[in-house]
Design a protein around this motif. Sequence first.
Motif, PDB file in Angstrom:
ATOM      1  N   LEU A  86       0.795  -1.213   0.004  1.00 32.79           N
ATOM      2  CA  LEU A  86       0.035  -0.122   0.044  1.00 32.79           C
ATOM      3  C   LEU A  86       1.011   1.194   0.020  1.00 32.79           C
ATOM      4  N   VAL A  87       1.992   1.286   0.792  1.00 37.11           N
ATOM      5  CA  VAL A  87       2.784   2.386   0.743  1.00 37.11           C
ATOM      6  C   VAL A  87       3.502   2.440  -0.648  1.00 37.11           C
ATOM      7  N   ALA A  88       3.997   1.365  -1.072  1.00 36.52           N
ATOM      8  CA  ALA A  88       4.678   1.448  -2.505  1.00 36.52           C
ATOM      9  C   ALA A  88       3.762   1.929  -3.499  1.00 36.52           C
ATOM     10  N   ALA A  89       2.255   1.554  -3.321  1.00 44.50           N
ATOM     11  CA  ALA A  89       1.398   2.144  -4.395  1.00 44.50           C
ATOM     12  C   ALA A  89       0.812   3.592  -4.042  1.00 44.50           C
ATOM     13  N   ARG A  90       1.459   4.151  -2.836  1.00 47.13           N
ATOM     14  CA  ARG A  90       1.099   5.469  -2.657  1.00 47.13           C
ATOM     15  C   ARG A  90      -0.194   5.607  -2.488  1.00 47.13           C
ATOM     16  N   GLN A  91      -0.673   4.787  -1.560  1.00 43.63           N
ATOM     17  CA  GLN A  91      -2.142   4.920  -1.011  1.00 43.63           C
ATOM     18  C   GLN A  91      -2.195   5.730   0.250  1.00 43.63           C
ATOM     19  N   ILE A  92      -3.272   6.184   0.615  1.00 49.66           N
ATOM     20  CA  ILE A  92      -3.184   7.247   1.677  1.00 49.66           C
ATOM     21  C   ILE A  92      -3.900   6.806   2.783  1.00 49.66           C
ATOM     22  N   PRO A  93      -3.242   6.600   3.973  1.00 51.82           N
ATOM     23  CA  PRO A  93      -4.100   5.912   5.385  1.00 51.82           C
ATOM     24  C   PRO A  93      -5.030   6.802   5.832  1.00 51.82           C
ATOM     25  N   VAL A  94      -6.130   6.425   6.389  1.00 53.78           N
ATOM     26  CA  VAL A  94      -7.259   7.193   6.827  1.00 53.78           C
ATOM     27  C   VAL A  94      -7.234   6.883   8.336  1.00 53.78           C
ATOM     28  N   TYR A  95      -6.889   7.640   9.296  1.00 50.97           N
ATOM     29  CA  TYR A  95      -6.855   7.508  10.610  1.00 50.97           C
ATOM     30  C   TYR A  95      -7.994   8.038  11.391  1.00 50.97           C
ATOM     31  N   ARG A  96      -9.081   7.380  11.048  1.00 51.09           N
ATOM     32  CA  ARG A  96     -10.430   7.819  11.630  1.00 51.09           C
ATOM     33  C   ARG A  96     -10.356   7.867  13.101  1.00 51.09           C
ATOM     34  N   GLY A  97     -11.300   8.928  13.700  1.00 51.59           N
ATOM     35  CA  GLY A  97     -11.513   8.789  15.082  1.00 51.59           C
ATOM     36  C   GLY A  97     -10.125   9.158  15.839  1.00 51.59           C
ATOM     37  N   THR A  98      -9.150   9.467  15.206  1.00 48.99           N
ATOM     38  CA  THR A  98      -7.967   9.678  16.035  1.00 48.99           C
ATOM     39  C   THR A  98      -7.533  11.110  15.846  1.00 48.99           C
ATOM     40  N   GLY A  99      -6.409  11.780  16.611  1.00 43.38           N
ATOM     41  CA  GLY A  99      -5.796  12.853  16.517  1.00 43.38           C
ATOM     42  C   GLY A  99      -5.285  13.227  15.289  1.00 43.38           C
ATOM     43  N   ALA A 100      -4.615  12.240  14.697  1.00 48.16           N
ATOM     44  CA  ALA A 100      -4.077  12.027  13.239  1.00 48.16           C
ATOM     45  C   ALA A 100      -5.039  12.147  12.023  1.00 48.16           C
ATOM     46  N   ALA A 101      -6.402  12.108  12.301  1.00 43.65           N
ATOM     47  CA  ALA A 101      -7.560  11.895  11.128  1.00 43.65           C
ATOM     48  C   ALA A 101      -7.288  13.124   9.984  1.00 43.65           C
ATOM     49  N   ALA A 102      -6.884  14.290  10.598  1.00 44.87           N
ATOM     50  CA  ALA A 102      -6.544  15.585   9.748  1.00 44.87           C
ATOM     51  C   ALA A 102      -5.516  15.431   8.707  1.00 44.87           C
ATOM     52  N   GLN A 103      -4.521  14.538   9.046  1.00 46.69           N
ATOM     53  CA  GLN A 103      -3.518  14.289   8.385  1.00 46.69           C
ATOM     54  C   GLN A 103      -3.784  13.456   6.804  1.00 46.69           C
ATOM     55  N   SER A 104      -4.951  12.548   7.115  1.00 51.09           N
ATOM     56  CA  SER A 104      -5.459  12.049   5.926  1.00 51.09           C
ATOM     57  C   SER A 104      -6.026  12.897   4.850  1.00 51.09           C
ATOM     58  N   LEU A 105      -6.799  13.930   5.461  1.00 52.31           N
ATOM     59  CA  LEU A 105      -7.256  14.994   4.386  1.00 52.31           C
ATOM     60  C   LEU A 105      -6.154  15.966   4.008  1.00 52.31           C
ATOM     61  N   SER A 106      -5.084  16.140   4.656  1.00 47.79           N
ATOM     62  CA  SER A 106      -4.088  16.925   4.513  1.00 47.79           C
ATOM     63  C   SER A 106      -3.226  16.273   3.281  1.00 47.79           C
ATOM     64  N   ALA A 107      -3.033  15.085   3.244  1.00 41.51           N
ATOM     65  CA  ALA A 107      -2.165  14.314   2.552  1.00 41.51           C
ATOM     66  C   ALA A 107      -2.889  14.355   0.914  1.00 41.51           C
ATOM     67  N   ALA A 108      -4.137  14.006   1.043  1.00 40.19           N
ATOM     68  CA  ALA A 108      -5.149  13.864  -0.202  1.00 40.19           C
ATOM     69  C   ALA A 108      -5.357  15.353  -0.664  1.00 40.19           C
ATOM     70  N   THR A 109      -5.291  16.149  -0.080  1.00 40.71           N
ATOM     71  CA  THR A 109      -5.447  17.573  -0.594  1.00 40.71           C
ATOM     72  C   THR A 109      -4.237  17.980  -1.215  1.00 40.71           C
ATOM     73  N   GLU A 110      -3.093  17.676  -0.659  1.00 39.16           N
ATOM     74  CA  GLU A 110      -1.653  18.021  -1.247  1.00 39.16           C
ATOM     75  C   GLU A 110      -1.606  17.085  -2.632  1.00 39.16           C
TER      76      GLU A 110
END
Length: 244
Positions: A86-110
């Motif tokens: 998944l990492v090698a294929a550049r998929q983006i992890p979703v950390y739902r319900g955690t303090g890191a959840a915003a990182q997913s949207l930030s990575a997708a936005t970028e």
Amino acid sequence: MSRTRPLPPVLRVVVWILRPLFMVVMRRDWRGEEHLPREGGYVLAANHLSYIDPFVLGHWLVDHDIPPRFLVKDPLFSIPVIGRLLVAARQIPVYRGTGAAAQSLSAATEAVREGGIIAIYPEGTMTRDPEAWPMSGRDGAVRIALATGAPLVPVAQWGPQQIMWPYRREFRLLPRKTMHVRVGAPIDLSGLGPDATAQQVHEATERLMDAITDLQAQIRGERPTAPRIDVRTLKKPKTRYEER
């Protein structure tokens, strides 16, 4: 149609292995590609109705020269081998319900700002509708589109549930099934921007889910007869299906 984008090496291997198999065991009904933006990044928002529909949507993406790039639940990244793929294929992890959840949207936005195409399941999980209609959506897809100014393109799938019904383990590959994918016109987000209110984002998300539902209705030749399930509670209102 979008300009050709190169696949990451690991995805080229996966496609080389899986695509010939899919071509044999599945019929394809791809329609609406004229709605795909020709240039720049954008967000594809699709319904989620089976454990296998990411493979079907990935097949459709590859057929349209789009590298499959999804927001994927973070526990999958902890599985040996699968996580590395998944990492090698550049998929983006979703950390739902955690303090890191915003990182997913930030990575997708970028990624979209850089001209990438991101596929999102706005429901955030497989549908629990007894007739497999889309549920309500979460607001991530709309927020990414508003933050980047990129098009938000609705997509409907139908067919994977005939192989694996949502939340069931039965696998029925034969007889050969037709996989349907319909693309709709981008959602009208004019007048909205990154500073949109929560209510405006909610209303735009409702329009997105209406569009996905309409596309699926076109495939199925019927309309839903019960209210949409609220994904935030996953409690369906009383419907005629409970009387069966």
